[in-house]
Design a protein around this motif. Sequence first.
Motif, mmCIF file in Angstrom:
data_model
loop_
_atom_site.group_PDB
_atom_site.id
_atom_site.type_symbol
_atom_site.label_atom_id
_atom_site.label_comp_id
_atom_site.label_asym_id
_atom_site.label_seq_id
_atom_site.Cartn_x
_atom_site.Cartn_y
_atom_site.Cartn_z
ATOM 1 N N GLY A 105 -16.778 -2.885 22.368
ATOM 2 C CA GLY A 105 -15.436 -2.694 22.932
ATOM 3 C C GLY A 105 -14.483 -2.108 21.912
ATOM 4 N N HIS A 106 -14.564 -2.597 20.687
ATOM 5 C CA HIS A 106 -13.701 -2.070 19.620
ATOM 6 C C HIS A 106 -14.134 -0.665 19.212
ATOM 7 N N ALA A 107 -15.443 -0.476 19.074
ATOM 8 C CA ALA A 107 -15.939 0.815 18.578
ATOM 9 C C ALA A 107 -15.654 1.957 19.548
ATOM 10 N N LEU A 108 -15.619 1.662 20.856
ATOM 11 C CA LEU A 108 -15.423 2.725 21.847
ATOM 12 C C LEU A 108 -14.032 2.680 22.481
ATOM 13 N N GLN A 109 -13.105 1.991 21.839
ATOM 14 C CA GLN A 109 -11.774 1.853 22.456
ATOM 15 C C GLN A 109 -11.048 3.199 22.573
ATOM 16 N N GLY A 110 -11.453 4.173 21.756
ATOM 17 C CA GLY A 110 -10.800 5.481 21.831
ATOM 18 C C GLY A 110 -11.512 6.456 22.752
ATOM 19 N N ASP A 111 -12.533 5.995 23.470
ATOM 20 C CA ASP A 111 -13.308 6.874 24.342
ATOM 21 C C ASP A 111 -12.903 6.581 25.792
ATOM 22 N N PRO A 112 -12.112 7.454 26.409
ATOM 23 C CA PRO A 112 -11.597 7.140 27.742
ATOM 24 C C PRO A 112 -12.695 6.899 28.781
ATOM 25 N N ALA A 113 -13.844 7.558 28.602
ATOM 26 C CA ALA A 113 -14.915 7.417 29.599
ATOM 27 C C ALA A 113 -15.663 6.090 29.465
ATOM 28 N N TYR A 114 -15.639 5.498 28.292
ATOM 29 C CA TYR A 114 -16.473 4.309 28.063
ATOM 30 C C TYR A 114 -15.703 3.062 27.633
ATOM 31 N N ALA A 115 -14.408 3.194 27.328
ATOM 32 C CA ALA A 115 -13.669 2.058 26.737
ATOM 33 C C ALA A 115 -13.740 0.806 27.614
ATOM 34 N N THR A 116 -13.494 0.946 28.907
ATOM 35 C CA THR A 116 -13.462 -0.228 29.790
ATOM 36 C C THR A 116 -14.846 -0.847 29.915
ATOM 37 N N LYS A 117 -15.842 0.019 30.110
ATOM 38 C CA LYS A 117 -17.215 -0.495 30.242
ATOM 39 C C LYS A 117 -17.652 -1.186 28.950
ATOM 40 N N ALA A 118 -17.309 -0.583 27.798
ATOM 41 C CA ALA A 118 -17.723 -1.162 26.513
ATOM 42 C C ALA A 118 -17.087 -2.538 26.314
ATOM 43 N N ALA A 119 -15.821 -2.673 26.699
ATOM 44 C CA ALA A 119 -15.149 -3.977 26.560
ATOM 45 C C ALA A 119 -15.822 -5.011 27.457
ATOM 46 N N THR A 130 0.854 -1.194 0.000
ATOM 47 C CA THR A 130 0.000 0.000 0.000
ATOM 48 C C THR A 130 0.891 1.245 0.000
ATOM 49 N N ALA A 131 0.301 2.365 -0.444
ATOM 50 C CA ALA A 131 1.058 3.628 -0.446
ATOM 51 C C ALA A 131 0.146 4.748 0.043
ATOM 52 N N ILE A 132 -0.375 4.569 1.255
ATOM 53 C CA ILE A 132 -1.274 5.572 1.830
ATOM 54 C C ILE A 132 -0.426 6.702 2.413
ATOM 55 N N PRO A 133 -0.760 7.967 2.132
ATOM 56 C CA PRO A 133 0.052 9.088 2.638
ATOM 57 C C PRO A 133 0.206 9.026 4.161
ATOM 58 N N LEU A 134 1.421 9.368 4.616
ATOM 59 C CA LEU A 134 1.733 9.313 6.054
ATOM 60 C C LEU A 134 0.781 10.171 6.875
ATOM 61 N N SER A 135 0.392 11.325 6.292
ATOM 62 C CA SER A 135 -0.503 12.229 7.030
ATOM 63 C C SER A 135 -1.824 11.524 7.357
ATOM 64 N N LEU A 136 -2.298 10.681 6.434
ATOM 65 C CA LEU A 136 -3.558 9.961 6.671
ATOM 66 C C LEU A 136 -3.376 8.842 7.684
ATOM 67 N N LEU A 137 -2.200 8.228 7.645
ATOM 68 C CA LEU A 137 -1.938 7.081 8.534
ATOM 69 C C LEU A 137 -1.886 7.487 10.006
ATOM 70 N N GLN A 138 -1.837 8.809 10.271
ATOM 71 C CA GLN A 138 -1.871 9.267 11.669
ATOM 72 C C GLN A 138 -3.220 8.940 12.310
ATOM 73 N N ARG A 139 -4.255 8.830 11.470
ATOM 74 C CA ARG A 139 -5.587 8.545 12.011
ATOM 75 C C ARG A 139 -5.685 7.041 12.320
ATOM 76 N N PRO A 140 -6.096 6.680 13.546
ATOM 77 C CA PRO A 140 -6.085 5.258 13.939
ATOM 78 C C PRO A 140 -6.876 4.357 12.989
ATOM 79 N N GLU A 141 -8.040 4.858 12.505
ATOM 80 C CA GLU A 141 -8.853 3.983 11.652
ATOM 81 C C GLU A 141 -8.196 3.762 10.289
ATOM 82 N N ILE A 142 -7.425 4.757 9.829
ATOM 83 C CA ILE A 142 -6.747 4.571 8.530
ATOM 84 C C ILE A 142 -5.557 3.623 8.716
ATOM 85 N N ALA A 143 -4.890 3.740 9.862
ATOM 86 C CA ALA A 143 -3.793 2.795 10.149
ATOM 87 C C ALA A 143 -4.341 1.369 10.230
#
Length: 403
Positions: free
Chosen positions: A258-272, A3-16
């Motif tokens: 759990g996966h969908a809310l893994q980036g939400d500090p308030a809900y990540a643990t509860k969601a998992a 793949t050759a995805i621009p580095l700037s885009l790869l900063q976003r977790p979902e694009i990585a």
Amino acid sequence: MQTAIPLSLLQRPEIAEADAILRSCVHCGFCTATCPTYQLLGSELDSPRGRIYLIKEMLEGKQSGEKTRLHLDRCLTCRSCETTCPSGVQYGRLIDIGRNEIEQRAPRPLWSRLIRQAMLTVMPYTPRMRIALLLGKLSRPLLPASLRRKLPLARAALPRPSALHQRRMLVLEGCVQPLTAPTTNAAAARVLDKLGISLLSAAEAGCCGAMHKHLSAAESARDMMRRNIDAWWPYIDDGIEAIVMTASGCGVMVKDYGHALQGDPAYATKAACISALTRDLSEILRNENISQFAGSGKGRRVACQSSCTLQHGQKLGGVVEKILQQCGYTLTPVADSHLCCGAAGTYTLLQPVLSQQLLQNKLVALQQGEPDVIATSNIGCQLHLESASKLPVRHWIELLDTN
Ligand code: SF4
Ligand code: SF4
């Protein structure tokens, strides 16, 4: 795959994440053999491999127009390709990311946005859906036959048990199911009661968020997840054993909180925690002694429609079939049982031609063994199948609730 995805885009977790998934695909094409849209349309771009390539090109900045959106829209998200893929490509995750991305890069025409917004405004909310169904029933004679067939049958549920057992589980009532098939959760509560388990529900919980997710309204989907987590948390503190899903489409969604809310500090643990506690009803029954239901079937012939969200999304293919056999039902053969029936959430409304072709093929396959009844595990499949079936279509748990 390179793949050759621009580095700037790869900063976003979902694009990585998308990049890692793209790199796991070796482009072998095994998945095309089990893709329903490839089988109908015969076009590489309507196959999993073609869509993976379109997403790669979009993220690399090569093309991201109407053509990409068309072929991503035609995907059922059935995940049959995931079951087939020898390299473990997580196609379901990739298509979600690809769809969210194309919504930003190639906005839809106004009419399409209005239709999707109308669906999101009404369908996931039980009180609004109740009014919509009432209006549909009142205007039934004026509706075209194709819409008339989609109006659900009236079903009266038997009373739920009142006894409170020591063993308690939560059930998701959902959004559309309480209106269209209240029989399902009532049957689940009655069957579990006989096993010494009480089924509770949290009034504040509602739609699992699947419809918003499928229509690329990701933030609204997360809001629905948070609302459900808040509604369920007191019951978890109180020691419930499991959160039971009687619609496999909701189950696959809640197992992903759990996966969908893994980036939400308030809900990540509860969601998992919520995801880890979530079980399809068939997972509960397969671990219980169900010998008291052994005579329910009396040899009646049943064709089992294995919903994609159960067999591909949750990898629970064959579990319902085994339970029904243990309960005295005779399973009839169903060809191509890995293929989607065409319901696929809002697919039946947004892709009516493909959806109807898949429905007709599925009904032929289900009826070939001359069953007395068709059993399913998902409300969307149930409503879609019975819109054209001459045979009754039931949630499988109703077949155990015989006395
Ligand atoms: S998704 Fe899997 S089966 Fe399909 S082309 Fe890629 S590696 Fe092969
Ligand atoms: S999810 Fe289903 S329709 Fe979409 S590419 Fe995979 S097999 Fe085909």
